[in-house]
Design an enzyme around this catalytic site. Structure first.
Site, PDB file in Angstrom:
ATOM      1  N   SER A  63      74.202  61.772  53.990  1.00  0.00           N
ATOM      2  CA  SER A  63      73.025  61.258  53.300  1.00  0.00           C
ATOM      3  C   SER A  63      73.468  60.449  52.071  1.00  0.00           C
ATOM      4  CB  SER A  63      72.115  62.410  52.900  1.00  0.00           C
ATOM      5  OG  SER A  63      71.597  63.067  54.053  1.00  0.00           O
ATOM      6  N   HIS A  65      72.490  57.209  51.939  1.00  0.00           N
ATOM      7  CA  HIS A  65      72.442  55.829  52.425  1.00  0.00           C
ATOM      8  C   HIS A  65      71.019  55.412  52.790  1.00  0.00           C
ATOM      9  CE1 HIS A  65      76.726  56.318  52.489  1.00  0.00           C
ATOM     10  NE2 HIS A  65      76.672  57.229  53.433  1.00  0.00           N
ATOM     11  N   HIS A 226      80.526  54.837  50.202  1.00  0.00           N
ATOM     12  CA  HIS A 226      80.637  56.199  49.692  1.00  0.00           C
ATOM     13  C   HIS A 226      81.219  56.223  48.286  1.00  0.00           C
ATOM     14  CE1 HIS A 226      80.875  56.490  54.135  1.00  0.00           C
ATOM     15  NE2 HIS A 226      79.988  57.440  53.938  1.00  0.00           N
ATOM     16  N   GLY A 411      58.286  36.216  24.801  1.00  0.00           N
ATOM     17  CA  GLY A 411      59.421  35.363  24.462  1.00  0.00           C
ATOM     18  C   GLY A 411      59.532  34.052  25.188  1.00  0.00           C
ATOM     19  N   CYS A 413      56.875  31.486  25.265  1.00  0.00           N
ATOM     20  CA  CYS A 413      55.841  30.495  24.925  1.00  0.00           C
ATOM     21  C   CYS A 413      56.448  29.105  24.799  1.00  0.00           C
ATOM     22  CB  CYS A 413      55.131  30.895  23.636  1.00  0.00           C
ATOM     23  SG  CYS A 413      53.878  29.706  23.086  1.00  0.00           S
ATOM     24  N   GLY A 499      38.646  32.512  28.967  1.00  0.00           N
ATOM     25  CA  GLY A 499      39.710  33.334  28.408  1.00  0.00           C
ATOM     26  C   GLY A 499      39.210  34.533  27.645  1.00  0.00           C
ATOM     27  N   LEU A 508      45.255  30.243  20.487  1.00  0.00           N
ATOM     28  CA  LEU A 508      45.258  28.810  20.209  1.00  0.00           C
ATOM     29  C   LEU A 508      43.931  28.329  19.648  1.00  0.00           C
ATOM     30  CD1 LEU A 508      45.037  26.671  23.485  1.00  0.00           C
ATOM     31  CD2 LEU A 508      44.224  29.004  23.306  1.00  0.00           C
ATOM     32  N   PRO A 571      52.213  32.113  18.343  1.00  0.00           N
ATOM     33  CA  PRO A 571      52.925  30.952  18.904  1.00  0.00           C
ATOM     34  C   PRO A 571      51.990  29.966  19.596  1.00  0.00           C
ATOM     35  CG  PRO A 571      54.042  33.006  19.457  1.00  0.00           C
ATOM     36  CD  PRO A 571      52.727  33.389  18.876  1.00  0.00           C
ATOM     37  N   GLY A 572      51.000  30.470  20.314  1.00  0.00           N
ATOM     38  CA  GLY A 572      50.069  29.574  21.001  1.00  0.00           C
ATOM     39  C   GLY A 572      49.257  28.740  20.038  1.00  0.00           C
TER      40      GLY A 572
END
Length: 594
Positions: A63, A65, A226, A411, A413, A499, A508, A571-572
């Site tokens: 076993s 596998h 193995h 991370g 944008c 949205g 934004l 960021p937006g």
């Protein structure tokens, strides 16, 4: 430095028993023989040995596998699987119990991976079963292509190619063939298959310490399943290089592992070793097929990608290639109820890729209306410089946007906006009818939809489509500053509607809503339109900066603490403010220059 491996288990000694219990609860078509802890045998629930009227096909081994081999028990494949302890050959009594449980008058074929313990235990069980009156045949599978022959009495190891042999034998048995014929097809298949593996990590046995044999930045070539050492350790290479090495090893005419030559038909199996993501396996498959076709001149008839024969939690994969004829393909395509056999493609393979259809806005228009005008009007040139300035400003902000987004989001944008901006610049040279402002805005939306992913891409597409609809409603082809403001308002309303965000949600819109308010106010007061846009762009920047003081109520930032949010702007919002201000300044400069 070695460390204790993390496992979601109970007692390390019970892992195989508890695996089998979970397996049969998951798949009602399977049962196990009630002989724990010594006997660990999974069988088809619809087979009773004394009355079974087809050849029984049994395989098994140590076993660890999984899903091999218990996951391949089912009508059309294995009749039973004998499960040893982790990486240990099953005992003779377990093998005998499986033979007795499922073998009828037609007899039984044992498919054995080529390891000394498996050969001895299955061999002794076969002799005992014959002495009890059972008809037994045995096929040994040794598909390993890692080590140059000869390998003494040990021979080549049995690897993932065994699964293909199991399928061929199971389909032949289901078709009603005799034991001799089923064994003959299985033996022929075993002689047509070769496998080569590569590992990025060493597996950890339940309850044991993880080996540090394979250091960082290294990979192991030609390993077994193995945890044993491979043929060579090398620096980690791109998957293209790894695939090329494996294929040369398997198909080398010098070693003659498999009788495959140019023009032959083959099937391909990309097998994960337990901890390899599907993404990486698919990348390997996508690189292997064209190499087989173009470099080795082979016709790839079937591709099976997934985890078939693993090595616990080992990271890596193996490549298996089997020479195929029409009979073998029919066996592979034959239906089976084995839970872990994949649904492979059957028949002719269509082209792997086709051209991307053009968006309706482009495909339904004449080539003339889609192409960039040979002669730009004054307003067309102004629109051109505004678009270029906005796009380039976003491109220049990529790293800053990514840095801010790494603190309050996922991370990407800046990268997402960069893809949209570069697509806009590329498409403008070909598609944008710049003398028609409304259609140009529509084409910007098409570029964004094609190139930008995630929420930002959808929101900006909605933004452009709503603005286009408002501009298109104007009967006069000349767009005034007031109409641009109306289009901006329609775009903001659409983004807010779909949205779900509004002012103060840290999006934004916190840049665009203040900009719109100032723009409308200035235009109503009779201000110069270019000055009104520039002043409104200052409001956009101030609005974006003010997001530092807001608690996010939309997007991934809503999961981030106020303390972290206060360190960076949204960021937006900053991206929106930057492109808006760049466009406004470019338009003013263009007017002043003219």
């Amino acid at each position: 430095m070695a460390f204790q491996g993390k496992k979601l288990i109970n007692n390390p000694n019970d892992v195989v028993t508890e695996f089998i219990e979970g397996l049969v609860e998951t798949y009602p078509g399977l049962q196990y023989l009630d002989g724990f802890p010594e006997v660990k045998v999974v069988i088809r629930a619809d087979v009773l040995g004394a009355t079974y009227d087809k050849v029984a096909v049994i395989s098994g081994g140590g076993s660890g596998h999984e899903p091999a081999h218990a996951g391949f028990v089912g009508e059309g494949m294995l009749t039973a699987s004998i499960c040893g302890d982790v990486f240990a050959s099953p005992p003779v009594d377990s093998i005998l119990a499986g033979i007795r449980a499922v073998t009828g008058p037609m007899g039984c074929l044992l498919i054995v991976t080529n390891y000394t313990g498996d050969r001895l235990n299955f061999g002794l069980a076969a002799e005992q079963a014959r002495s009890e009156g059972y008809k037994i045949e045995t096929v040994i599978v040794g598909d390993d292509c890692a080590l140059p022959p000869p390998r003494g009495i040990a021979g080549r190891r049995g690897l993932a190619g065994t699964i293909l042999v199991n399928k061929v034998a199971g389909a032949a048995a289901a078709a009603g063939l005799s034991l001799a014929d089923v064994a003959s097809e299985a033996k022929c298949a075993s002689e047509m298959v070769g496998t080569m593996g590569v590992a990025l990590s060493v597996c950890t046995l339940p309850g044991q310490v993880t080996s540090d044999r394979l250091g960082p930045g290294k990979m192991e070539l030609g390993l077994g399943i193995h945890g044993e050492a491979g043929a060579a350790v090398a620096d980690l290479q791109p998957v293209d290089v790894v695939v090329s090495h494996a294929l040369k090893q398997i198909l080398s005419p010098e070693t003659n592992y498999v009788p495959i030559t140019r023009g032959n038909r083959v099937v391909l199996m990309i097998n994960g070793l337990g901890a390899t993501p599907v993404m990486e396996l698919m990348i390997a498959a996508g690189k292997t097929v064209p190499k087989l076709q173009l470099e080795f001149g082979l016709a790839v008839e079937r591709v099976y990608t997934g985890s078939f024969m693993t090595s616990l939690d080992m990271a890596g994969f193996s490549i298996t290639i089997m020479k195929a004829d029409q009979t073998l393909l029919q066996r592979l395509d034959a239906p089976t109820k084995a839970p872990n056999w994949p649904v492979g493609s059957a028949g002719n393979r269509p082209p792997a890729k086709i051209p991307v259809p053009l968006p309706p806005s482009r495909s339904m228009k004449s080539e003339e209306s889609l192409s960039r005008p040979l002669q730009l009007s004054e307003r067309g040139r102004i629109l051109e410089v505004a678009i270029e300035a906005a796009a380039n400003a976003v491109i220049d902000m990529r790293d800053s946007l990514n840095d801010w987004d790494s603190k309050v989001g996922d991370g990407d944008c800046g990268s997402t906006m960069y893809r949209g901006a570069t697509a806009i610049l590329d498409d403008m040279k070909k598609y944008y009818p710049l003398n028609d402002a409304a259609e140009t805005v529509n084409e910007i939306g098409s570029s964004v939809r094609r190139a930008m992913g995630g929420t930002s891409g959808v929101l900006y597409t909605i933004f452009c489509k709503a603005a286009y609809a408002r501009l298109k409603a104007n009967l006069n082809a000349t767009v005034t500053a007031k109409q641009w403001a109306e289009a901006l308002e329609a775009a903001i309303d659409a983004v807010s509607k779909y949205g779900g965000a509004s002012a103060g949600y840290r999006t934004l819109l916190d840049a665009l809503i203040p900009a719109l308010a100032v723009l409308k106010e200035r235009l109503s007061a009779g201000a110069d339109p270019t000055t009104a846009f520039v002043v409104s762009s200052e409001a956009a920047l101030e609005g974006a900066e003010s997001t530092k003081d807001m608690q996010a109520q939309a997007g991934r930032s809503s999961y981030v603490s106020v303390g972290i949010l206060s360190t960076v702007p949204d960021p937006g919002a900053m991206a929106a403010a930057v492109w808006y201000r760049a466009a406004a300044l470019a338009v003013k400069d263009k007017y002043q220059a003219s």
